[in-house]
Scaffold this active site. Structure first.
Site, PDB file in Angstrom:
ATOM      1  CG  ASP A   1     -56.348 -52.479 -54.831  1.00 52.90           C
ATOM      2  OD1 ASP A   1     -55.995 -51.509 -54.090  1.00 52.90           O
ATOM      3  OD2 ASP A   1     -55.761 -52.934 -55.602  1.00 52.90           O
TER       4      ASP A   1
ATOM      5  N   GLY B   1     -44.536 -49.134 -54.616  1.00 56.28           N
ATOM      6  CA  GLY B   1     -44.872 -47.665 -54.760  1.00 56.28           C
ATOM      7  C   GLY B   1     -43.900 -46.991 -55.600  1.00 56.28           C
TER       8      GLY B   1
ATOM      9  CG  HIS C   1     -52.831 -52.547 -53.183  1.00 54.11           C
ATOM     10  ND1 HIS C   1     -53.482 -52.480 -54.575  1.00 54.11           N
ATOM     11  CD2 HIS C   1     -51.383 -52.184 -53.040  1.00 54.11           C
ATOM     12  CE1 HIS C   1     -52.141 -52.145 -55.448  1.00 54.11           C
ATOM     13  NE2 HIS C   1     -50.943 -51.871 -54.440  1.00 54.11           N
TER      14      HIS C   1
ATOM     15  CB  SER D   1     -48.312 -52.778 -56.621  1.00 54.29           C
ATOM     16  OG  SER D   1     -48.703 -51.481 -55.885  1.00 54.29           O
ATOM     17  CB  ALA D   2     -45.166 -49.406 -58.262  1.00 54.76           C
TER      18      ALA D   2
END
Length: 331
Positions: free
Chosen positions: A283, A100, A313, A176-177
């Protein structure tokens, strides 16, 4: 996030409108920084030949002022070979970890199994980039660190990269990020394609890329209270990582908007970057991911989609490594 979300290693709070600071185990500080109350263990790099490890690893500094570096994962057999003929070079994956934008590190132990499986099953050499975290360093700091790492890698100052990595067969990958970072670093590299002739980027591998927007998608509404990544926690990550004063319709968060978007996509196409977008319908971000894949295809970019059923996720789809292998082999 990596193969399990950071939050999934913490206590299991009530998922009905959970407090995001409590869920992510963060404390907000008056100066705008955060205290990360969960201390994720790190694994040291090692190239000790006496250890029975299938990979050797080492950390190479990039920018000491920003404390950025790259951890290189090299299959042991490349150094152990006894033949006078050097082994064939392997494709290079430049990897950006998840979290994140605010959690974890390239050295986090939670990432090790993922790195080993990826490097073994594809197979590839991995260069995992340590980038600056938000909110202490808000976006675009991570993108700047990513591009600086690419410029560093293209010069191959490290003997492992120079001798064993095929710099003409490189992929930018993230989860993800990290998938968001790989995408934006890819856009910047495509715009500077003439500067990257020594590092031939063949494609982007976006695993559950972290995208959102001011307007809720259907999957965000449907999975708002998902126990692995509730929407409130996703919102907090964006609040802590985006530039001050902007909302989730900023181009760093919402890839469907932004000045010069059409030109950037044209540059991505002209550079010949293929894009793999992988996700799962458990997700809450999947609608955004599918939307990005559609946008890229409509603009002439070659896209491979891999969207599975179930999951959540941060989970690694059982077919992911096979899909990545096929993608890299077909470039």
């Amino acid at each position: 996030m990596p193969e399990q979300t950071a939050a999934s290693t913490m206590s299991n709070p009530t998922v009905d409108n959970p407090d995001p600071y409590k869920f992510l185990n963060l404390a907000s500080n008056p100066d705008g920084t955060i205290t990360r109350l969960t201390k994720f263990p790190d694994s040291p790099a090692t190239c000790d030949p006496n250890l029975p490890t299938p990979f050797f690893t080492k950390d190479v500094p990039i920018n000491q002022s920003n404390n950025t570096w790259v951890r290189i994962f090299l299959p042991r057999h490349l150094l152990d070979h006894s033949s006078a003929t050097p082994p064939a070079k392997l494709p290079l994956v430049v990897y950006f970890h998840g979290g994140g934008f605010i959690l974890l590190s390239a050295a986090s132990t939670i990432m090790d199994d993922f790195y080993v499986n990826l490097a073994t099953q594809v197979p590839v050499i991995i260069a995992s980039v340590e980038y600056r975290l938000a909110p202490e360093h808000r976006l675009p700091a991570a993108y700047e660190d990513a591009v600086e790492a690419l410029h560093f890698i293209k010069t191959a100052p490290d003997n492992w990269l120079r001798d064993y990595a095929d710099l003409s067969n490189c992929y930018l990958m993230g989860s993800s990020a990290g998938g968001n970072i790989a995408y934006h670093a890819g856009l910047r590299a495509a715009a500077e394609a003439d500067d990257f002739h020594r590092l031939k980027i063949r494609g982007l591998i976006l695993h559950q890329p972290f995208f959102s927007g001011a307007q809720r998608s259907r999957s965000e509404s449907r999975l708002e209270n998902n126990p692995k990544l509730p929407l409130s926690s996703s919102d907090l990550m964006w609040e802590l990582s985006l530039p001050m004063g902007v909302d989730r319709d900023h181009e760093y968060c919402n890839p469907m908007v932004g000045d010069g978007l059409s030109e950037k996509l044209d540059q991505l196409k002209a550079a010949g970057f293929r894009v793999l977008v992988a996700g799962s319908d458990g997700d809450l971000l999947i609608d955004r991911q599918m939307e990005v894949a559609k946008m890229l295809k409509e603009n002439g970019v070659e896209v491979v989609e891999h969207f599975g059923e179930g999951g959540y996720h941060g989970v690694i789809d059982k077919d992911l490594f096979a899909v990545v292998k096929s993608f890299t082999s077909s470039s």
